[in-house]
Design an enzyme around this catalytic site. Structure first.
Site, short mmCIF file in Angstrom:
data_model
loop_
_atom_site.label_atom_id
_atom_site.label_comp_id
_atom_site.label_asym_id
_atom_site.label_seq_id
_atom_site.Cartn_x
_atom_site.Cartn_y
_atom_site.Cartn_z
N GLU A 13 -43.59 32.31 -34.59
CA GLU A 13 -43.57 33.72 -34.24
C GLU A 13 -42.12 34.14 -34.00
O GLU A 13 -41.28 33.33 -33.62
CB GLU A 13 -44.42 34.03 -33.02
CG GLU A 13 -43.93 33.39 -31.74
CD GLU A 13 -44.89 33.60 -30.59
OE1 GLU A 13 -44.54 34.35 -29.67
OE2 GLU A 13 -45.98 33.01 -30.62
N ILE A 14 -41.87 35.37 -34.25
CA ILE A 14 -40.59 35.99 -33.92
C ILE A 14 -40.93 37.19 -33.05
O ILE A 14 -41.79 38.00 -33.42
CB ILE A 14 -39.84 36.44 -35.19
CG1 ILE A 14 -39.50 35.23 -36.05
CG2 ILE A 14 -38.58 37.22 -34.81
CD1 ILE A 14 -38.88 35.58 -37.39
#
Length: 113
Positions: A13-14
């Site tokens: 995830e970012i």
């Protein structure tokens, strides 16, 4: 039954830390923490992040990274289109999870286009 963050439990995830450190998320988290579910019910981060994103993020702040392949056994996402056909990703499309029965991608595409 769909999660945004760590899609398909890929641990990828970012995120913008300003979102997670913001007042709205902090109040949301504190409320959940006070209920004891993290300890006693084993609530996991991807579910909490997904509920928070669905409630607090704008539609334009959520992005599906289609051009990045990943595998988290038994799930696998294969990039579509030019990235895959150019041979930039080793990915067996037969094992692609994106359009299997309980994948969330079709729902995401209906909502976000």
């Amino acid at each position: 039954m769909c999660v945004f963050a760590s899609a398909v439990w890929s641990n990828f995830e970012i995120a913008d830390l300003d979102f997670w450190r913001g007042e709205a998320y902090t109040k949301f988290f504190d409320h959940l923490d006070a209920k004891g579910g993290f300890c006693y019910e084993r609530w996991c981060s991807n579910t909490v992040y997904s509920i928070a994103a669905a409630l607090l993020a704008r539609k334009d702040e959520i992005h599906f990274f289609d051009n990045i392949g990943y595998r988290h056994k038994p799930f696998q996402h294969c990039p579509q289109g030019a990235v895959h056909s150019a041979g930039k990703c080793e990915c067996d499309m037969i094992d692609n999870f994106d359009f299997e029965g309980w994948s969330c991608l079709p729902r995401y595409q209906r909502l976000f286009g």
